[in-house]
Structures are given as C-alpha cells and as structure tokens.
Design a protein around this motif. Sequence first.
Motif, PDB file in Angstrom:
ATOM      1  N   GLU A  25      -1.928 -12.305 -16.988  1.00 54.30           N
ATOM      2  CA  GLU A  25      -0.604 -12.584 -16.434  1.00 54.30           C
ATOM      3  C   GLU A  25       0.363 -13.027 -17.527  1.00 54.30           C
ATOM      4  OE1 GLU A  25      -3.579 -12.496 -13.419  1.00 54.30           O
ATOM      5  OE2 GLU A  25      -3.457 -13.757 -15.222  1.00 54.30           O
ATOM      6  N   VAL A  26      -0.132 -13.834 -18.465  1.00 55.99           N
ATOM      7  CA  VAL A  26       0.719 -14.300 -19.565  1.00 55.99           C
ATOM      8  C   VAL A  26       1.108 -13.126 -20.461  1.00 55.99           C
ATOM      9  CG1 VAL A  26       0.749 -15.686 -21.672  1.00 55.99           C
ATOM     10  CG2 VAL A  26      -0.123 -16.661 -19.553  1.00 55.99           C
ATOM     11  N   VAL A  27       0.172 -12.234 -20.735  1.00 59.25           N
ATOM     12  CA  VAL A  27       0.479 -11.052 -21.547  1.00 59.25           C
ATOM     13  C   VAL A  27       1.610 -10.259 -20.901  1.00 59.25           C
ATOM     14  CG1 VAL A  27      -0.387  -8.828 -22.364  1.00 59.25           C
ATOM     15  CG2 VAL A  27      -1.816 -10.869 -22.555  1.00 59.25           C
ATOM     16  N   GLU A  28       1.486  -9.999 -19.602  1.00 59.39           N
ATOM     17  CA  GLU A  28       2.498  -9.211 -18.898  1.00 59.39           C
ATOM     18  C   GLU A  28       3.843  -9.928 -18.872  1.00 59.39           C
ATOM     19  OE1 GLU A  28       0.839  -8.441 -15.092  1.00 59.39           O
ATOM     20  OE2 GLU A  28      -0.656  -7.018 -15.841  1.00 59.39           O
ATOM     21  N   GLU A  29       3.805 -11.241 -18.670  1.00 60.88           N
ATOM     22  CA  GLU A  29       5.045 -12.009 -18.598  1.00 60.88           C
ATOM     23  C   GLU A  29       5.772 -11.996 -19.937  1.00 60.88           C
ATOM     24  OE1 GLU A  29       7.730 -15.324 -18.954  1.00 60.88           O
ATOM     25  OE2 GLU A  29       5.778 -15.220 -19.964  1.00 60.88           O
ATOM     26  N   ARG A  51      -2.143  -7.076 -30.354  1.00 58.09           N
ATOM     27  CA  ARG A  51      -2.315  -8.494 -30.699  1.00 58.09           C
ATOM     28  C   ARG A  51      -2.462  -9.353 -29.444  1.00 58.09           C
ATOM     29  NH1 ARG A  51       1.558 -10.260 -35.729  1.00 58.09           N
ATOM     30  NH2 ARG A  51       0.872  -8.691 -37.241  1.00 58.09           N
ATOM     31  N   LEU A  52      -1.621  -9.101 -28.462  1.00 57.68           N
ATOM     32  CA  LEU A  52      -1.696  -9.894 -27.233  1.00 57.68           C
ATOM     33  C   LEU A  52      -2.989  -9.605 -26.475  1.00 57.68           C
ATOM     34  CD1 LEU A  52       2.010  -9.666 -25.980  1.00 57.68           C
ATOM     35  CD2 LEU A  52       0.877 -11.584 -27.103  1.00 57.68           C
TER      36      LEU A  52
END
Length: 682
Positions: free
Chosen positions: A373-377, A360-361
């Motif tokens: 970066e947002v996905v990983e965070e 989903r992400l």
Amino acid sequence: MTKGTGCGALALAPAGKWKGGQMAQAAGAVEVRIGEGIVWVVMTGDAANRLTPELRGALLTELARAEADPAVACIVLQGAGACFSEGDDPTELEGPHATPDPATLCRRVEGCAKPVIAAMHGAALGTGAELALAAHYRIAAPGTRFGLPNVALGLTPAAGASQRLPRLVGAGPALDLMLSGQAIALEAAPAGLIDHLARGPIEEETRAFCAELRAEGLGPRPAAQRREGFAAPLAYQQAVAARRAKVAGSGNPAPPEIVAAVEAAQLLPFAGGLEFEADAYDTCRETEASAALRAVAAAERAAASAMTPARRAPHRVAVLGEGPLALPLVQALLPVAAGVDWGCDAPDVLHDGVIALHRRLEAARQGGSISEEVVEERLSRLRVGAPADMARSAGCILLAGPGQREVAAPAGVSRLVAYPGRVREVGLRFAPAPLGARLVEVIAGPEAQVEQIAEAEALAQQMGCLAIRVRSGGESVGGRLFDAWCRAADALVDMGQSPEAIDAACRDWGWRRGPFLRRDQMGLLRLGAQTRAEGAVNWASALAESGRMGRENGAGFYDWTEVGVPLASAEVDALVVARRPAAPALPADMLRLLLIGAMANEGARMLATGMLRRASDLDLVALEVLEMPRWRGGPMLAALRMGARAVREALASVAHPDRAFWAPHPLWDDLVTTGGADWPQR
C-alpha cells in the motif's frame, strides 16, 4: 490485568500541603491532585519534563506526602504535555548529578510503601524510562516510546535500569534495548515491561487499574524482588556472552560496561548491582570517548537550535534534471512531500528512472521495510514530464543537474541547487547522499534571501535531516574536508610514507576507511582533478595514469581480490618509491596528528572566512562525509584533544612544497594563548 489501546488527557489542579485528602496549593515542577484514594503526581517541568534537580526534589517531596497520607492508596506518576519524561537535562551529564540524583529518586520510588504506577504517554526516555522502571506498575498510552539512549553518549544507565530491566524481561531483551539506544513503541514491548496498554483515556484506565489493585489487595511490587527475567539462568548467561562478543573492541566505553552490569544483575544482590552500575557510569563518563560522544550530541543540539523554526514545507517539490542525484532525490522526497514532480528533457531518462524507482520500492517491500500500500501511495504522488511543466505547480524546485537554471519558476518559489556547482542563492548538499541522508549543508550563496534559507532548512527538517548552514558560492564543507584529507595524505606519501601505513594509522584509531582505501572504492580517475601545489603529487591521478583505476578494475592503491578484499600491492610500492625518495617511517600517532591537524587547519580557514559559524558544525559534517568514528568527535575536537600547541608545531614543521596548505592558521596562536579550550564561534 488486561491490555488494550487508547489514550486521553488529564485535567489537573495544583496541590501541595495535604490535609485529609483535600487539595491545596503546590509549587514548582509538579502538580498534584488527590481523589478516590489516588494521588496524581504530574511532572510539569520543561516541554520534555526533563528530570532536573528541582523536579527530582519535588517528586521526592510529594512522594513522602502521599506515603504519609492515610487517605492515599495509590500514587500515579505522570507527565504533563506531550510526554512522560525525556530524562536528564544534558547539562548534568558533564559532572556528577546534583542532589537528589536520579538513582536516589528511583530507589525512593521503588521503596515506597504504597503502590506507585507510572502512567506513560508520548515518550519515556533515559532517566525518564528509569523512573518508570522503578515504579511498581507501568501503564502506557498507544504510541508511547520507551528507550535508554545513554549508550549513544558513551554512558551506562544512571538510575538502576541495568538491574531492574533484566529482572523484568531477561538479559537478551534488556541488552538489546540498552545497547541499541533506540526507543521502541510499547505496543511491541517485551513481556514483563508494561502491565497495561490503555484502550481509552489514560486517566480513566489508570483509575480503573488502581481500583483493581485495591480490589485484589495488591500492593507495592519492587523490581528488586522480581525474578521473572532470571527464570532461565543458562539462557540469561548465553545472552550475556553473545552480546559481550558482539561489543568486544568497541571504541565506545559504554557497551562492555552495560553487558557487565546486566551480568552483575544475575550474580550480585540488588544493592551490589546498583553500586556496580554507578561505578560503571562514573568510569564511562570520565573517558575521552564518552566526552567526545557528548560533545557530538551537544553539537547536534546546537545545530538544531540554530535552524529556522519549523514551518509548513511546500506542498509539491519539483526535481529538475537527469544527473545521478535525480533519482535518489525523488525517492527520498516521496515519503515526506505532498507530491514530487520530476522534470527532465530526455523522455527515455524519465522512463528508465521510473522503472528503476519501481524496482527500488519493490525491493524495499520485499525486504519488509514498507508495505505494498505504501509503494502504491508513493508512486501515486509522482508526476514526470518536461521541466517547465513540472516547475509550474511546484512549491519548491530542486535542481538535480546542470542545464536547468533557466527553467522558469512561479513567483516566490525557491530554486535550490542540489548538485555540486556554483550557487548564487541557496544550495543543498546531502551527506552522505540524498537517500538516507542524516545531514544537509544549506549553502547560502551571495544572493541568498532569508526566506529561501528558511525554506531549505524546512525541507531538510521534513526529510529528517539536520541542517548545517554554510556561506559560500557553492563550495561545501564536506568537499573541502575531503580534499584536505586527501591532500594531506598525498603529502605524507611525498614525504616518504606509505599509503598502507597511513590507512593503518587511521584504522587503528577506529577510522574504518583511510584516505587511500576510500579513494580506491570511489574510483581514482574521478579524483584526478584535485589540485596540488607545484612539486606535490596527486597520487590518485598518478595511479590512474598507470592503469590502476581503483577497486573497479581490481587495482588501485591496493590489489583487489575477486570478492572485494584489498591487499597490499608491491607494484604500488615500487611505483611510489620510483617517484619520490625514501624516508624513515613516522609513528602512527604522528601520521594521525598530521592528518587531523591538516583538516582542522582547513576548518580554521573556514571559520575565519565566515563559511561556518561553529567548529562543531564541521565536526558533524566530518562524521557523515568522512565517516570518522563518532566517539573521536571529529577533526576540530580531536585536534584540541591532541593539543593546540602540538598540532601547531607539527604543522609548522612540515617541509613540503605545498607550504600554503600546511602553514598553521593564526587561530592556532589564539588557541595556544587561551589554553586551547575551544574554537571561536561567529
């Protein structure tokens, strides 16, 4: 003029009567300072610097003083506190603006003999944005939001934006701003909207901007005389035509009027365009659709003000369970919680859930809505494991499925029931679903503690949702409304009406999905548990028993094509006729009156028992759960519009076995006696 980034605070001293450029005492809604040939006129109204009549009058007074003072070369308009101005006081939208009105203020600003600069920060919205457009120059701090949200209230702009904005930026960008009603960050503003984006403290950069104006001998620059937006006449007309086609048939009266006003900006003299806009505003304001949209906005403000004041939300949230709510809850919480701990007794469910979350992400990243970066965070803040382990360090626990009620919680940590079921303390019901929910029902059960309710409402605010407080043992307003809608629709079929005609009556009213289409899309088998009185039929159950399960197997109340288009079904017609006698078809307006009346009748029961505090809260739930058209205002408001006496009489006239359901609640008698102006509040 150069563009940059940055912002700063403005130190102010009050001023008023002016003598030779010296400061003196001022009063009321503005503070004024003069120095270096600049007058700073700072709005100091409420926290939003709303353009009340008092503030508008004060601005006019100080503008005249500045214009008359020979020591003044430039006039700067600015807002104190967190923003420039968020526009009108909502109470003024129910009638003509008091004198001086925003349009008069903006014409005076634009006609000033000395250059007027709007120095914006925070937000410039509605008539606040229109005031900035009337200024000759615009400077903005980074992050400043600019928007014209009138369309959401069924209104056009009120102070000249439909004439000034297209002159600055062209028809397409102007219409996109006004028709969306959404605020934009001024870093992404269309060319021509702002003159300078500050790099440093906005006061310093505004002072330098004014010095540059003086050095270059630049004076007032009225938008009325600007023509940049008209530079490509054919493209302008094409943009108008495209937006006109897009808003055709809108139940909201404002979009077509906004398009017409922008068209008028190109065709009429400026003064004529302002008159066109003023007439359009008055026309829209007097419509029932605009009144309903304003009522919905007022309901949202009332619900927001009733929420427990915002407080620090829990650092970590534990989601316990493996039901269908678990993954959407985890995904919805990851962007807003400091951490999310997902606990489940089945390791394979957690494993599959984490893989699904990754997918989903990643889909969101590929769609451009979030970065890698947002996905990983977000994923870095997720932990999974056994429920007891996940609950141990949580600041709040959400039960996403049954079987987790006995998991131990740290002392003082709230356990909120997020799935349908019994609630002893506090539960949450998301509308329409946890991911992307705009509204949350906070269910206060019989053992609810004030602190638990506050924590639930704080979590809702953290998730960007409006919280509606409901007192029940687990029953939700949305669930009761949906059941009442289906129960009434089934009763109408019992009385000889066709499912297709009932859906068509909803669709013609602006309600895109009627009760039978909606149930087909949900699946009929799951709706068979909805109870009916003896002699009444649950038609979803009846069709499911005949093998018609809904869209999932291509046959429900409708026959479904391979591409998902519903078609009228002769088989359903035959099945229905075989089980109940035929009757003359009721007109569409009577079908709607009975459907809306039945839901409002159920709402009256909720109000009388204290399940809800305000009828408007039920309307807000209906807009989200039942997807009623916002410009109709929800069942409680719509029923009042249909007439309390007419609804009461229609309900009383229904001859159907489900008599307890159709019997008018005594609140209808009170409404008829008092003139039916509004529902009572608790």
